[in-house]
Design a protein around this motif. Structure first.
Motif, short mmCIF file in Angstrom:
data_model
loop_
_atom_site.label_atom_id
_atom_site.label_comp_id
_atom_site.label_asym_id
_atom_site.label_seq_id
_atom_site.Cartn_x
_atom_site.Cartn_y
_atom_site.Cartn_z
N PHE A 133 0.83 -1.20 0.00
CA PHE A 133 0.00 0.00 0.00
C PHE A 133 0.87 1.26 0.00
CE2 PHE A 133 -2.57 -3.39 1.81
CZ PHE A 133 -3.77 -3.24 1.13
N THR A 134 0.24 2.37 -0.33
CA THR A 134 0.97 3.62 -0.47
C THR A 134 1.59 4.09 0.85
OG1 THR A 134 -1.12 4.82 -0.18
CG2 THR A 134 -0.39 4.41 -2.44
N ASP A 135 1.04 3.65 1.98
CA ASP A 135 1.60 4.05 3.28
C ASP A 135 2.70 3.10 3.76
OD1 ASP A 135 0.14 1.81 3.91
OD2 ASP A 135 -1.12 2.76 5.44
N GLY A 136 3.08 2.14 2.91
CA GLY A 136 4.16 1.22 3.26
C GLY A 136 3.70 -0.07 3.90
N LYS A 137 2.43 -0.17 4.26
CA LYS A 137 1.93 -1.41 4.84
C LYS A 137 1.87 -2.51 3.78
CE LYS A 137 -0.87 0.45 8.65
NZ LYS A 137 -2.22 0.54 9.23
N GLU A 138 2.00 -3.74 4.24
CA GLU A 138 1.94 -4.88 3.33
C GLU A 138 0.86 -5.85 3.79
OE1 GLU A 138 6.05 -6.47 2.25
OE2 GLU A 138 6.47 -5.25 4.02
N MET A 139 0.19 -6.45 2.84
CA MET A 139 -0.76 -7.51 3.13
C MET A 139 -0.44 -8.69 2.22
SD MET A 139 -4.97 -7.51 3.07
CE MET A 139 -5.17 -7.48 1.28
N ALA A 140 -0.44 -9.89 2.77
CA ALA A 140 -0.19 -11.09 1.98
C ALA A 140 -1.37 -12.05 2.16
CB ALA A 140 1.11 -11.77 2.43
N GLU A 141 -1.85 -12.58 1.06
CA GLU A 141 -2.96 -13.53 1.10
C GLU A 141 -2.60 -14.80 0.34
OE1 GLU A 141 -6.98 -10.79 1.38
OE2 GLU A 141 -6.24 -11.31 -0.61
N GLU A 142 -3.20 -15.90 0.77
CA GLU A 142 -3.05 -17.17 0.06
C GLU A 142 -4.42 -17.77 -0.17
OE1 GLU A 142 -0.43 -19.86 2.07
OE2 GLU A 142 1.16 -18.37 2.34
N TYR A 143 -4.68 -18.17 -1.42
CA TYR A 143 -5.95 -18.78 -1.80
C TYR A 143 -5.72 -20.20 -2.30
CZ TYR A 143 -7.93 -14.02 -1.88
OH TYR A 143 -8.34 -12.75 -1.55
#
Length: 213
Positions: A40-50
């Motif tokens: 994200f633009t604020d530097g946060k990261e999200m990781a998902e697995e499907y």
């Protein structure tokens, strides 16, 4: 008044949807899973697995930059609580603590789902409630052996209200299972998101720095 609240909620859902669309996304196909990384633009990261076969979400975790501008630890939102599993392998002393209740979230396509393992008490002992003012759910036991307060980040991000009629629970095999029916706004958002991530050209290589589309 109801119409105003509905419009406000729809705007909040759209705002979260826009953040997802604006994020930098990378894809990796490995071990029967579709792994998506969001920056994200604020530097946060999200990781998902499907799951590639069922399209069900297996893991969602978050990471923020630490105060020293380095990478902080991953915090699991959906999926197996890995740290507790590792702790159980470290020593015989810690192994004894593995009989303690283990709280984890594992969703279905239509419901948010939480499991609390190692709770041997019968179903009538549990009292599960929705606290709209606190924007959380609370698990209590009549014997005062277990207490857990937890929120639903998906509803918070989209600023959707909590509904007590969406909550249900059951108990089997020493496991308490709490479910919350996903509102239509979440179902629509998840459907659109899954459609978008499927468009990402994922690599089959075991490389965390997979190519961005």
């Amino acid at each position: 008044m109801f119409q105003e609240v509905s419009v406000y909620c729809n705007m909040a859902v759209q705002s979260w949807s826009d953040l997802l669309k604006a994020s930098t996304k990378t894809a990796l196909i490995h071990d029967g899973k579709r792994k998506i990384h969001y920056l994200f633009t604020d530097g946060k990261e999200m990781a998902e697995e499907y799951d590639l076969t069922t399209d069900e979400l297996i893991v969602r975790k978050w990471r923020s930059k630490s105060t020293l501008k380095g990478q902080g630890p991953w915090e699991i939102e959906v999926g197996e609580p890995v740290p507790s599993t590792v702790a159980c392998l470290e020593s015989d002393v810690i192994k004894e603590n593995c009989s303690n209740p283990v709280f984890m979230r594992k969703d279905t396509k239509t419901s948010f789902l939480w499991r609390v393992r190692n709770l041997p008490y019968p179903k009538e002992v549990y009292n599960i409630s929705v606290e709209p003012d606190q924007r959380c759910c609370i698990i209590r036991t009549n014997n005062k052996k277990y207490y857990k307060k937890f929120n639903i980040p998906d509803l918070d991000r989209s600023q959707l209200p909590l509904d007590s009629s969406a909550l249900n629970f059951t108990h089997a095999n020493n496991t308490l299972i709490v479910s919350y029916k996903k509102p239509k706004e979440i179902l629509t958002l998840e459907h659109e998101l899954l459609r978008e991530v499927k468009k990402l050209k994922g690599t089959n290589e075991e490389d965390v720095d997979c190519k961005t589309q």
